[in-house]
Write a protein that holds these residues in place. Structure first.
Motif, mmCIF file in Angstrom:
data_model
loop_
_atom_site.group_PDB
_atom_site.id
_atom_site.type_symbol
_atom_site.label_atom_id
_atom_site.label_comp_id
_atom_site.label_asym_id
_atom_site.label_seq_id
_atom_site.Cartn_x
_atom_site.Cartn_y
_atom_site.Cartn_z
ATOM 1 N N LEU A 57 0.626 -1.201 -0.391
ATOM 2 C CA LEU A 57 0.061 0.252 -0.429
ATOM 3 C C LEU A 57 1.335 1.052 0.083
ATOM 4 O O LEU A 57 0.280 2.257 -0.528
ATOM 5 C CB LEU A 57 -0.956 -0.016 1.223
ATOM 6 C CG LEU A 57 -2.113 -1.150 1.689
ATOM 7 C CD1 LEU A 57 -2.432 -0.552 3.068
ATOM 8 C CD2 LEU A 57 -3.187 -0.778 0.468
ATOM 9 N N LEU A 58 1.930 1.282 0.910
ATOM 10 C CA LEU A 58 3.100 2.357 0.874
ATOM 11 C C LEU A 58 3.509 2.755 -0.309
ATOM 12 O O LEU A 58 3.668 3.825 -0.933
ATOM 13 C CB LEU A 58 4.000 2.459 2.027
ATOM 14 C CG LEU A 58 3.515 2.768 2.648
ATOM 15 C CD1 LEU A 58 5.334 2.114 4.229
ATOM 16 C CD2 LEU A 58 3.621 3.965 3.421
ATOM 17 N N ILE A 104 -3.533 4.557 9.997
ATOM 18 C CA ILE A 104 -2.398 5.662 8.907
ATOM 19 C C ILE A 104 -0.903 4.026 8.462
ATOM 20 O O ILE A 104 -0.428 3.684 9.365
ATOM 21 C CB ILE A 104 -1.980 6.179 10.267
ATOM 22 C CG1 ILE A 104 -3.167 7.343 10.644
ATOM 23 C CG2 ILE A 104 -0.801 7.039 9.404
ATOM 24 C CD1 ILE A 104 -2.511 8.380 11.340
ATOM 25 N N VAL A 105 -1.406 4.107 7.014
ATOM 26 C CA VAL A 105 -0.297 3.064 6.732
ATOM 27 C C VAL A 105 0.438 3.148 7.321
ATOM 28 O O VAL A 105 1.556 1.947 7.829
ATOM 29 C CB VAL A 105 -0.319 3.025 5.042
ATOM 30 C CG1 VAL A 105 -0.080 1.354 5.036
ATOM 31 C CG2 VAL A 105 -2.159 2.537 5.006
ATOM 32 N N TYR A 129 2.433 -0.009 9.591
ATOM 33 C CA TYR A 129 3.787 -0.441 8.704
ATOM 34 C C TYR A 129 4.806 -0.642 9.711
ATOM 35 O O TYR A 129 5.587 -1.452 10.109
ATOM 36 C CB TYR A 129 3.994 0.223 7.427
ATOM 37 C CG TYR A 129 4.554 -0.695 6.451
ATOM 38 C CD1 TYR A 129 4.653 -2.099 5.757
ATOM 39 C CD2 TYR A 129 6.599 -0.092 6.504
ATOM 40 C CE1 TYR A 129 6.101 -2.607 5.630
ATOM 41 C CE2 TYR A 129 7.779 -0.676 6.103
ATOM 42 C CZ TYR A 129 7.313 -1.968 5.931
ATOM 43 O OH TYR A 129 8.078 -2.353 4.707
ATOM 44 N N ARG A 130 5.161 0.547 10.525
ATOM 45 C CA ARG A 130 6.513 1.267 11.526
ATOM 46 C C ARG A 130 6.272 0.186 12.411
ATOM 47 O O ARG A 130 7.253 -0.663 12.974
ATOM 48 C CB ARG A 130 7.250 2.183 11.498
ATOM 49 C CG ARG A 130 7.795 3.045 10.172
ATOM 50 C CD ARG A 130 7.970 3.713 10.654
ATOM 51 N NE ARG A 130 7.219 5.014 10.078
ATOM 52 C CZ ARG A 130 6.158 6.194 10.744
ATOM 53 N NH1 ARG A 130 6.856 5.376 12.474
ATOM 54 N NH2 ARG A 130 5.387 7.106 10.823
ATOM 55 N N ILE A 145 7.298 -4.732 16.122
ATOM 56 C CA ILE A 145 7.048 -5.743 16.443
ATOM 57 C C ILE A 145 8.141 -7.087 15.902
ATOM 58 O O ILE A 145 8.074 -7.967 16.479
ATOM 59 C CB ILE A 145 5.487 -5.936 16.662
ATOM 60 C CG1 ILE A 145 5.048 -5.269 17.634
ATOM 61 C CG2 ILE A 145 5.064 -7.127 16.694
ATOM 62 C CD1 ILE A 145 3.434 -4.515 17.042
ATOM 63 N N LEU A 146 8.466 -7.284 14.978
ATOM 64 C CA LEU A 146 8.468 -8.400 13.726
ATOM 65 C C LEU A 146 9.986 -8.214 13.389
ATOM 66 O O LEU A 146 10.952 -8.959 13.952
ATOM 67 C CB LEU A 146 8.243 -8.384 12.857
ATOM 68 C CG LEU A 146 6.410 -8.204 12.105
ATOM 69 C CD1 LEU A 146 6.135 -8.281 10.214
ATOM 70 C CD2 LEU A 146 6.465 -10.085 12.665
ATOM 71 N N GLY A 147 10.562 -7.109 14.245
ATOM 72 C CA GLY A 147 12.140 -6.974 14.680
ATOM 73 C C GLY A 147 12.943 -6.693 13.628
ATOM 74 O O GLY A 147 13.821 -7.281 13.719
ATOM 75 N N THR A 148 12.031 -6.434 12.517
ATOM 76 C CA THR A 148 13.036 -5.531 11.408
ATOM 77 C C THR A 148 13.792 -4.328 11.442
ATOM 78 O O THR A 148 14.841 -3.745 10.681
ATOM 79 C CB THR A 148 11.811 -4.980 10.547
ATOM 80 O OG1 THR A 148 10.927 -4.340 10.757
ATOM 81 C CG2 THR A 148 11.181 -6.372 10.076
ATOM 82 N N ASP A 149 13.404 -3.951 12.738
ATOM 83 C CA ASP A 149 14.534 -2.113 12.814
ATOM 84 C C ASP A 149 15.375 -2.899 13.412
ATOM 85 O O ASP A 149 17.057 -2.563 13.562
ATOM 86 C CB ASP A 149 13.591 -1.357 13.670
ATOM 87 C CG ASP A 149 13.346 -2.205 15.106
ATOM 88 O OD1 ASP A 149 13.020 -3.259 15.055
ATOM 89 O OD2 ASP A 149 12.889 -1.749 15.767
#
Lengths: 215, 215
Positions: A26-27, A68-69, A73-74, A79-83
């Motif tokens: 979507l982003l 708010i997409v 997303y962030r 939560i998933l740890g992608t940061d």
């Protein structure tokens, strides 16, 4: 919020990557806001399931306004740890290992692939995605210097138990396991994410059989 | 028994391939009989779960005697459809497609891989596991002659929708989908078994994060 997280079921967790993918799309398409209803139609879930799922993590939606997409997303990414940037090594540079190394964007999913290992002399020294294949005998030294957190196992099932024992001693906490060996039974303390391709193919076989029975 | 089957949940189905693997191993090791208790210890399930699961399919165990391994193995194989020979084609002969073709024993899981297709001129003509890669433009002719039942999709997500539409018209009923595209939303009548490797890696990321939070 951390209390809340404790009780989240694995089935909710397993849907999160899918939300993450949809929201990323979507982003990319410039969508900034979306209702749970619209999201549900695109994802083939019910709107109430979506609200329930996302509520587990503290609920980012606003009544009558939607999500708010990029915020959602962030948040899901966090939560998933992608940061995070966790170090991963790949064991087994055969067909499958090579495909995984070439095909997977580790870096967008919280991991840096920093080493590839094999015991086959014909493979050692080959370069896959810029990473030279090293001799598995060097694992101890490599891990004590580089401290990888997870290992991707693309090795035959016969070698899996021994390799996992060795890697656990070297500080590996998580395994992405492509071998058809049930690590979880023997390594209850490690995080094990299995990709049992054979089981998936058998499930397909079952479901096609069911379809034929109904026809 | 067929009435019974109607109500079997996907979570039971998803455990069957694992039973099948374990039983196959036992057979290889010459074990002829096993109690639900012993099987449960090896598989890391409870004995009552095993009895419940296997009861769904008519219950092959005998009280106080256990399961006859090869009978149970064959029965589960039949349920999974491994006694069938269905034709499969692979679309996409890149890294991942090549690994799947080389790595997977289709024939032990009810499938014969009979064709490999790609649109990349550099790949067309290459031979993978004895099968020459054909030009995707020939799919219509090939399918009308050979009637494959399922397709393995190892193509980029952008091409997946179009390819699935085309293949559905050609009589394909089942997809083993490796692309990160949610086919099921758009093809509700087809059998779709997804292997979303990226989602699996994200789940690993989540679970390693959780582990670190607890430490």
């Amino acid at each position: 919020m951390s209390n809340k997280r404790e009780n989240i079921s694995m089935s909710v967790i397993r849907r999160l990557p899918r939300y993450y993918r949809f929201l990323g799309d979507l982003l990319k398409h410039g969508v900034t806001r979306i209702s749970s209803r619209e999201l549900s139609q695109r994802m083939g879930l019910t709107a109430s399931q979506i609200r329930q799922d996302l509520n587990c993590f503290g609920g980012f939606g606003q009544q009558g306004y939607g999500y708010i997409v990029d915020q959602l997303y962030r948040e899901i990414g966090k939560i998933l740890g992608t940061d995070k940037r966790r170090r991963a090594i790949l064991i087994g540079a055969g067909n499958l290992g090579r495909a995984i190394a070439n095909h997977m964007a580790f870096e967008t999913r919280g991991f840096d692939l920093i080493g590839i290992f094999d015991q086959n002399p014909n493979l050692i020294g080959q370069v896959i995605k810029g990473i030279p294949v090293q001799d598995s005998r060097g694992l101890e030294e490599f891990c004590s210097r580089n401290h990888p957190a997870v290992a991707v196992l693309c090795i035959p099932r016969e070698s899996t138990h021994e390799m996992a024992t060795r890697l656990t001693k070297l500080g590996i906490k998580g395994f992405w396991n492509f071998s058809h060996y049930d690590l979880s039974v023997h390594f209850p303390d490690a995080v094990i994410e299995n990709v049992h391709l054979g089981d998936s193919l058998l499930t397909l076989s079952y479901r096609v059989s069911e379809l034929e029975r109904k026809e």
